[in-house]
Design a protein around this motif. Sequence first.
Motif, mmCIF file in Angstrom:
data_model
loop_
_atom_site.group_PDB
_atom_site.id
_atom_site.type_symbol
_atom_site.label_atom_id
_atom_site.label_comp_id
_atom_site.label_asym_id
_atom_site.label_seq_id
_atom_site.Cartn_x
_atom_site.Cartn_y
_atom_site.Cartn_z
ATOM 1 N N GLN A 172 -1.189 6.735 0.277
ATOM 2 C CA GLN A 172 -2.598 7.094 0.071
ATOM 3 C C GLN A 172 -3.502 5.859 0.175
ATOM 4 O O GLN A 172 -4.680 5.924 -0.149
ATOM 5 N N LYS A 173 -2.924 4.736 0.594
ATOM 6 C CA LYS A 173 -3.632 3.452 0.788
ATOM 7 C C LYS A 173 -4.029 2.768 -0.519
ATOM 8 O O LYS A 173 -4.880 1.896 -0.540
ATOM 9 N N ASN A 174 -3.413 3.163 -1.623
ATOM 10 C CA ASN A 174 -3.633 2.485 -2.904
ATOM 11 C C ASN A 174 -2.730 1.269 -2.988
ATOM 12 O O ASN A 174 -1.561 1.330 -2.583
ATOM 13 N N GLU A 175 -3.255 0.180 -3.520
ATOM 14 C CA GLU A 175 -2.442 -1.017 -3.693
ATOM 15 C C GLU A 175 -1.503 -0.824 -4.881
ATOM 16 O O GLU A 175 -1.921 -0.370 -5.941
ATOM 17 N N LYS B 193 0.851 -1.195 0.000
ATOM 18 C CA LYS B 193 0.000 0.000 0.000
ATOM 19 C C LYS B 193 0.885 1.242 0.000
ATOM 20 O O LYS B 193 1.857 1.334 0.751
ATOM 21 N N THR C 123 0.643 10.000 10.996
ATOM 22 C CA THR C 123 -0.053 9.293 9.927
ATOM 23 C C THR C 123 0.837 9.221 8.690
ATOM 24 O O THR C 123 1.853 9.924 8.584
ATOM 25 N N ASP C 124 0.425 8.400 7.739
ATOM 26 C CA ASP C 124 1.162 8.326 6.470
ATOM 27 C C ASP C 124 1.244 9.701 5.819
ATOM 28 O O ASP C 124 2.295 10.097 5.309
ATOM 29 N N SER D 38 2.842 3.171 2.746
ATOM 30 C CA SER D 38 2.177 3.172 4.039
ATOM 31 C C SER D 38 3.093 2.568 5.092
ATOM 32 O O SER D 38 3.897 1.674 4.808
#
Length: 179
Positions: free
Chosen positions: A12-15, A9, A73-74, A93
């Motif tokens: 931005q929490k995108n894979e 990830k 946080t990230d 992440s």
Amino acid sequence: MTIYDFKVKDAQKNEVSLGSYRGKVLLIVNTATGCGFTPQYEALENLYKKYKDKGLEILDFPCNQFLNQAPGTDEEIVEFCKLNYDVSFKTFSKIEVNGSNEAPLYTFLKKAFPSDTENEETSSFLKLLNDLGQSSVGSDIKWNFTKFLVDRNGNVVGRYSPTYKPEDLEAKIKELLGE
């Protein structure tokens, strides 16, 4: 399994599939924003700017496992890196690099290269870790800013202790880039 089989990830929490980095030289680093080694971000960015157009990618994995030196946080970590070091390489992440919750990528990296390439500062650094009560044996990541170097074919070709400065990897990176 190869490094290209992993998905991680981004901040931005995108894979992100590491397969998208096929053919690149990768420098994979577990980082922290509140560590004595944090200034290495500047040297990492210098390497990235110098060699990104030739095929170098730096993959930044913040980790809060070592004395909580990657708080926030990230998004806060990305902002810190941009504001303080003008980082333009990819930040992922926050992850764990050791223990029962370690990221599978790091399990793979540690199995591929179980020990650090050391330099003259390593022994005093390992003594300091022991004084802090941190384990410095086995294949576990010892601290923030441990670096893994991966060639264009996805082979893990080096693991470097936190005391190994990014600029000291330049000759090896140039070799892997075919320069």
